[in-house]
Write a protein that holds these residues in place. Structure first.
Motif, short mmCIF file in Angstrom:
data_model
loop_
_atom_site.label_atom_id
_atom_site.label_comp_id
_atom_site.label_asym_id
_atom_site.label_seq_id
_atom_site.Cartn_x
_atom_site.Cartn_y
_atom_site.Cartn_z
N TYR A 188 -9.09 0.18 1.18
CA TYR A 188 -9.06 0.67 -0.20
C TYR A 188 -9.96 1.89 -0.34
N THR A 218 -1.31 2.79 -5.87
CA THR A 218 -2.46 2.88 -6.76
C THR A 218 -2.59 1.68 -7.67
N GLU A 223 -14.71 -1.97 -2.56
CA GLU A 223 -13.86 -1.74 -1.39
C GLU A 223 -14.08 -2.82 -0.34
N GLY A 267 -2.33 0.74 2.85
CA GLY A 267 -3.43 -0.20 3.05
C GLY A 267 -4.09 -0.06 4.40
N SER A 299 -11.29 -5.52 0.88
CA SER A 299 -10.90 -5.43 2.29
C SER A 299 -11.09 -6.75 3.00
N PRO A 333 -5.02 4.57 2.57
CA PRO A 333 -5.70 3.51 1.80
C PRO A 333 -5.08 3.33 0.43
N ILE A 334 -5.25 2.14 -0.13
CA ILE A 334 -4.82 1.85 -1.50
C ILE A 334 -5.86 2.43 -2.45
N LYS A 335 -5.40 3.24 -3.40
CA LYS A 335 -6.32 3.85 -4.37
C LYS A 335 -6.64 2.84 -5.46
N VAL A 336 -7.91 2.73 -5.80
CA VAL A 336 -8.35 1.86 -6.90
C VAL A 336 -9.11 2.74 -7.89
N ILE A 339 -3.57 -9.33 -3.39
CA ILE A 339 -4.59 -8.58 -4.12
C ILE A 339 -5.00 -9.33 -5.39
#
Length: 619
Positions: A344, A366, A333, A306, A337, A311-314, A561
């Protein structure tokens, strides 16, 4: 000796000169026969050098794993990277006038990152496949290899992958996302395959006895046998035969220069030279050369999930307007954020299958928005977990609609016998799974099947007459001062069809009815889509699509989240402005609620009845 030879030569020449100067014996000598000078064979023409492009000193960014012997690896003894890839690419750039810049990068997203243009190319012993060629351009193949079975040295239970598979207690370890993993699936079900992020982890699982074998490229297998000569061996015949190539972003101007330099190296023997160096070595040579290896791109670093560095993959499946989805990525994103304080990275993979693969390849970081069958497959593949199920205007279910041209003579499902069927992808719950099950149960055998690529594309195919009928999602219409109920006719009332048009707000209305099903996805290019395409029937109800976690996603991050998503869905941005995932051009979410793995048991039963498994999906 050279001096004696010179003296004799001088004497012979002198005698010839004296003879020539002597007076003639008769006044009319016979004319001497003149010996014709021997014709010299023509000088061989020098071979023309192959002219190569000049890249003008251009810097070429190259993704390498540095953990795949003998192609690229880091020798701990020297701290330097080496391997076939380095020898080839360094020489290639000398000849092409370029500067190689090697960047360590993990295999899990290497192909996708090259496809996105993050690197100019990648070199990692990459097998050439039709599926990957849809995302990237390949160079010509530079080596052909076999896949073999790697086992412990003292294990004499089996001599082939078939014999290993026959023992129900055996397991394989394979790196996720590789052709080796795919080869393993031909012998074992996925629950007998230990999925690892890297090949070194698969090898360690074999060495520790956690698994019984590893299917591996023969060249890499020889390298590991060299390093662990007293512990490992290759057994059995070739499992498959593959060709390797470099990859580039599609349309790259580097493909032609690198193909040219490959051809030149084949011609002048350089390719044979490095092949002999790296691929034809004794076990002792390999062990002496490799020694202990570094982890390359997988060097353990404690980087907090994060953050900018991790970063967190979306991920969003490309089921609707992909361009709009990509454009919405920045807004999503930013929203996440601001709400969570985390970083993200939003992306739209090329297909349902690619979304699932990427989710499993990145198990710790992810989030993916995937439909019901996609979730069931991902859960089976790597243990993906559900978080939320979508709601659309209060509905947490939806349907498949069968669509045909309005003037078609198809009036019942039975009329679909032998007709050409268009659907998005075979991994689509509403596009394929439900209608396939329903048609099979009714004993209806369709004709040709056409994968269109998405729900809007299916509507377009029916509109243009490219298929006889199509299947895509059905969401209930919004009715001014009214409400659609289960059991009501699914389509717009006949008397309102001619009124259907796109209004100033770019919404498709037919009198008081606002069209929400997949037909409205092509309203801009085909504003008369309702006049041209009608709904034939609906399937049974389908659970809505999900937001799901990768299998090892940190528990401590999930709560914030989920709260951020729910708050966004309740905001004016979603409810009033219909932005991003709330837009009908995206997923049309207006809310969400909790969902659990057992809620997908019906989907699993239907998949089983259809014979749909990880091994055959897409066939």
């Amino acid at each position: 000796m050279k001096k004696i030879f010179l003296l004799i030569s001088i004497l012979i020449v002198a005698s010839m000169v004296l003879a020539a100067c002597a007076p003639a014996a008769t006044p009319t000598p016979e004319p001497e026969a003149v010996e014709p000078e021997p014709t010299k064979p023509p000088e061989p023409e020098p071979e023309e050098e192959m002219l190569l492009p000049d890249l003008g000193g251009r810097v070429i960014t190259i993704a390498v794993e540095n953990a795949f012997i003998p192609f690229n690896f880091e020798a701990l003894a020297t701290g330097e990277a080496a391997g076939w890839d380095y020898d080839f690419l360094n020489e290639a750039c000398v000849r092409l006038n370029c500067v190689p810049e090697y960047i360590e990068f993990g295999w899990d997203t290497m192909i996708a990152s090259v496809a996105d243009g993050q690197f100019d190319m990648a070199a990692d012993g990459i097998t050439i496949t039709e599926e990957r060629a849809k995302q990237v351009d390949y160079s010509d193949g530079y080596v052909s290899i076999d896949q073999r079975l790697l086992v412990q040295l003292d294990d004499d239970r089996f001599e082939s992958a078939d014999e290993l598979a026959a023992d129900p207690d055996t397991m394989l370890a394979e790196q996720v996302g590789t052709t080796n993993y795919n080869a393993a699936l031909k012998f074992l079900p996925d629950d007998r395959i230990l999925a690892t992020d890297t090949f070194p982890l698969a090898i360690q699982a074999l060495l520790s006895g956690d698994v019984d074998g590893v299917i591996i490229d023969e060249i890499a297998g020889l390298g590991y046998v060299g390093v662990y000569a007293d512990q490992l061996k290759l057994v059995g015949p070739s499992i498959s035969f593959d060709e390797l190539g470099f990859i580039f972003p599609q349309g790259s101007d580097l493909v032609e220069p690198f193909n040219a330099v490959l051809a030149a190296m084949r011609e002048d023997g350089f390719l044979d030279e490095i092949n002999a160096k790296w691929f034809v070595m004794s076990e002792d040579d390999i062990a002496a050369l490799f020694g202990d290896l570094g982890a390359g791109a997988y060097e353990e670093e404690e980087v907090e999930i994060g953050t900018e560095d991790h970063p967190i993959k979306v991920l969003f499946v490309p089921s609707v307007n992909v361009d709009f989805m990509i454009e919405s990525g920045d807004a999503i994103e930013e929203m996440l954020s601001e709400a969570t304080g985390l970083v993200y990275e939003v992306s739209v993979p090329t297909s349902y299958a690619a979304t699932i693969e990427e989710m499993c390849a990145s198990p710790t970081d992810t989030i993916a928005f995937i439909p019901a069958m996609g979730y069931a497959l991902a859960n089976q593949l790597c243990g993906v977990e559900p978080a939320l199920a979508s709601e659309r205007y209060g509905w947490n279910i939806y349907w498949t609609q069968y669509i045909v041209q309005r003037d078609s003579d198809i009036q019942t499902l039975e009329d679909l016998e032998g007709k050409t069927w268009g659907f998005g992808e075979v991994t689509s719950t509403s596009g394929y799974l439900y209608p396939a099950a329903e048609l099979a149960a009714a004993g209806i055998t369709v004709g040709d099947q056409v994968e269109t690529g998405g729900h809007g594309e299916t509507a377009r195919a029916v509109y243009n007459g490219e298929v006889d009928f199509g299947t895509n999602f059905y969401s209930v219409p919004q009715i001014t001062d009214g409400e659609w109920k289960i059991g009501d006719p699914p389509d717009i009332p006949d008397e309102l069809v001619e009124e259907c048009a796109v209004n100033e707000e770019n919404k498709l209305y037919c009198g008081p009815y606002r069209v929400m099903d997949a037909r409205q996805l092509i309203r801009e290019e085909a504003p008369d889509v309702i006049q041209k395409v009608r709904i034939l029937a609906l399937t049974n109800e389908i659970p809505n699509d999900t937001m799901s976690w990768s299998p090892e996603f940190p528990e401590e991050l999930k709560g914030n989240i989920i709260t951020a998503i729910l708050n966004y869905l309740a905001s004016d941005a979603c409810q009033v402005d219909a932005e991003t995932i709330c837009s009908e051009d995206f997923y049309g979410w207006t809310g969400a609620g909790p969902i659990f793995d057992e809620n997908f048991d019906g989907i699993r039963i239907m998949m089983e009845a259809q014979g749909i498994t990880l091994e055959n999906v897409g066939e």
